[in-house]
Motif scaffolding. Structure first.
Motif, short mmCIF file in Angstrom:
data_model
loop_
_atom_site.label_atom_id
_atom_site.label_comp_id
_atom_site.label_asym_id
_atom_site.label_seq_id
_atom_site.Cartn_x
_atom_site.Cartn_y
_atom_site.Cartn_z
N GLU A 1 -7.26 15.66 16.71
CA GLU A 1 -6.04 15.99 17.46
C GLU A 1 -6.30 17.08 18.49
N GLN A 2 -7.17 18.02 18.16
CA GLN A 2 -7.52 19.05 19.13
C GLN A 2 -8.22 18.44 20.34
N LEU A 3 -9.09 17.46 20.08
CA LEU A 3 -9.80 16.79 21.18
C LEU A 3 -8.85 15.96 22.04
N PHE A 4 -7.77 15.45 21.45
CA PHE A 4 -6.81 14.67 22.23
C PHE A 4 -6.27 15.51 23.40
N GLY A 5 -6.05 16.80 23.15
CA GLY A 5 -5.54 17.67 24.21
C GLY A 5 -6.57 17.97 25.28
N GLN A 6 -7.84 17.83 24.92
CA GLN A 6 -8.92 18.13 25.86
C GLN A 6 -9.45 16.89 26.58
N ILE A 7 -9.28 15.72 25.94
CA ILE A 7 -9.80 14.47 26.51
C ILE A 7 -8.65 13.45 26.54
N PRO A 8 -7.86 13.43 27.61
CA PRO A 8 -6.69 12.53 27.67
C PRO A 8 -7.05 11.06 27.48
N HIS A 9 -8.21 10.65 27.99
CA HIS A 9 -8.59 9.24 27.85
C HIS A 9 -8.78 8.87 26.38
N LEU A 10 -9.26 9.81 25.58
CA LEU A 10 -9.43 9.57 24.15
C LEU A 10 -8.08 9.31 23.48
N LEU A 11 -7.07 10.08 23.87
CA LEU A 11 -5.73 9.88 23.31
C LEU A 11 -5.16 8.53 23.73
N ARG A 12 -5.35 8.15 24.99
CA ARG A 12 -4.84 6.85 25.46
C ARG A 12 -5.49 5.71 24.69
N HIS A 13 -6.79 5.83 24.48
CA HIS A 13 -7.48 4.77 23.75
C HIS A 13 -7.02 4.72 22.29
N PHE A 14 -6.75 5.88 21.72
CA PHE A 14 -6.25 5.92 20.34
C PHE A 14 -4.89 5.22 20.25
N HIS A 15 -4.05 5.42 21.26
CA HIS A 15 -2.76 4.72 21.29
C HIS A 15 -2.96 3.21 21.37
N ARG A 16 -3.96 2.77 22.12
CA ARG A 16 -4.23 1.33 22.21
C ARG A 16 -4.68 0.78 20.86
N ILE A 17 -5.49 1.56 20.15
CA ILE A 17 -5.93 1.13 18.82
C ILE A 17 -4.74 1.00 17.88
N MET A 18 -3.83 1.98 17.93
CA MET A 18 -2.64 1.93 17.08
C MET A 18 -1.77 0.71 17.43
N SER A 19 -1.64 0.42 18.72
CA SER A 19 -0.87 -0.74 19.14
C SER A 19 -1.50 -2.03 18.63
N HIS A 20 -2.82 -2.08 18.68
CA HIS A 20 -3.53 -3.26 18.18
C HIS A 20 -3.30 -3.43 16.68
N GLU A 21 -3.26 -2.32 15.94
CA GLU A 21 -3.01 -2.38 14.51
C GLU A 21 -1.62 -2.95 14.22
N ILE A 22 -0.63 -2.52 15.00
CA ILE A 22 0.74 -3.03 14.82
C ILE A 22 0.79 -4.52 15.10
N THR A 23 0.13 -4.94 16.18
CA THR A 23 0.10 -6.37 16.53
C THR A 23 -0.58 -7.18 15.43
N SER A 24 -1.66 -6.64 14.88
CA SER A 24 -2.37 -7.35 13.81
C SER A 24 -1.49 -7.52 12.58
N GLU A 25 -0.73 -6.48 12.24
CA GLU A 25 0.17 -6.58 11.10
C GLU A 25 1.26 -7.62 11.34
N GLN A 26 1.77 -7.67 12.56
CA GLN A 26 2.78 -8.68 12.89
C GLN A 26 2.20 -10.09 12.79
N ASN A 27 0.95 -10.25 13.20
CA ASN A 27 0.31 -11.56 13.10
C ASN A 27 0.13 -11.98 11.66
N VAL A 28 -0.18 -11.02 10.79
CA VAL A 28 -0.34 -11.34 9.37
C VAL A 28 0.99 -11.78 8.78
#
Length: 279
Positions: free
Chosen positions: A151-178
């Motif tokens: 979480e500390q790195l999220f504040g220092q590396i914005p791209h890392l936070l954006r990619h983490f959000h994409r991973i979370m979105s993918h997880e939600i989509t995967s659960e919906q597919n299941v």
């Protein structure tokens, strides 16, 4: 006659044992440790373009790598248990895992199968407790990512936070597919969709999309898909007769991937194999 202690003490002293241990200089040991660390870093990992460091430049990747630890998990051992305190996310580096939940009666429901490049533990972020058990399907290794430091790195590396959000979105989509998989699909569609999903995930990792090994048991597959082990065995036999699959124990060859995709999408059904004409 028994030898006295006095005579034993007068015996010639034994020659000192010759050490066979090779001495390694601290400098060489340090170099070897550094080399091993470099090989295990994010930049050297073949999965980093599928994992959390995706899209990071080399300097940011090194900053992320500084907070990551490595942990080996033997086959059938737990990475974490349901109810354990959440402290870290885990990226699969080598091997495969399964996650499952268990009710008060001891009935298990498998919730997913994870392979290299995928994250484990994201469902525990909100409650700070793990919501399932995670078990290694083979000898495996994970990258342990302390979440507080991430979480500390999220504040220092914005791209890392954006990619983490994409991973979370993918997880939600995967659960919906299941949910759709278990709720609306016929048994043959479920199994076809499961195989197509494995095929695409292996292809994304540079492996064959048509030849792979099922790391999980047929019972695990059935549990995940809401089918009995007998149903899975019948479907494998049916798909083989239709020329969709070739199966040898856990080794799978997808003979007709296009047809398997159509079956998974519900565009066609898996009809019984035509009977051979009598000679």
């Amino acid at each position: 006659m028994t030898q006295s202690c006095h005579s034993a003490s007068n015996a010639a002293p034994a020659a000192p044992a010759i050490s066979t241990v090779t001495q390694v200089s601290p400098l060489i040991a340090a170099r070897e440790a550094a080399s091993s660390s470099a090989l295990r870093s994010c930049t050297a990992c073949g999965m980093h373009q599928l994992c959390l460091p995706m899209g990071l430049d080399e300097s940011d990747m090194k900053r992320l790598d500084k907070i990551i630890g490595r942990r080996k998990v033997a086959r059938d051992d737990f990475l974490y248990r349901i109810g354990d305190r959440f402290t870290a996310l885990y990226a699969v580096r080598v091997g495969h895992f399964k996650t499952y939940q268990e009710n008060l009666d001891g009935d298990r429901q498998i919730t997913g199968f994870q392979m290299p490049g995928e994250l484990l533990g994201m469902d525990a972020i909100s409650t700070e407790q793990h919501q399932c058990d995670a078990v290694a399907l083979q000898d495996s290794e994970v990258c342990e990512i302390p979440f507080a430091r991430l979480e500390q790195l999220f504040g220092q590396i914005p791209h890392l936070l954006r990619h983490f959000h994409r991973i979370m979105s993918h997880e939600i989509t995967s659960e919906q597919n299941v949910i759709m998989l278990l709720g609306n699909m016929r048994a043959e569609q479920r199994f076809a969709a499961f195989l197509v999903n494995l095929s695409s995930r292996y292809a994304a990792r540079g492996y064959s999309s048509t030849r792979f090994q099922l790391r999980m048991t047929r019972q695990d597959v059935g549990n995940y898909l809401g089918l009995t082990i007998e149903s899975i065995s019948r479907l494998i036999s049916k798909f083989r007769k239709q020329g969709l699959l070739a199966v040898e124990q856990r080794d799978v060859e997808v003979v007709d991937l296009a047809a398997l995709k159509r079956l998974a999408a519900g565009a066609e059904t898996c009809a019984p194999a035509p009977a051979r004409a009598a000679l």
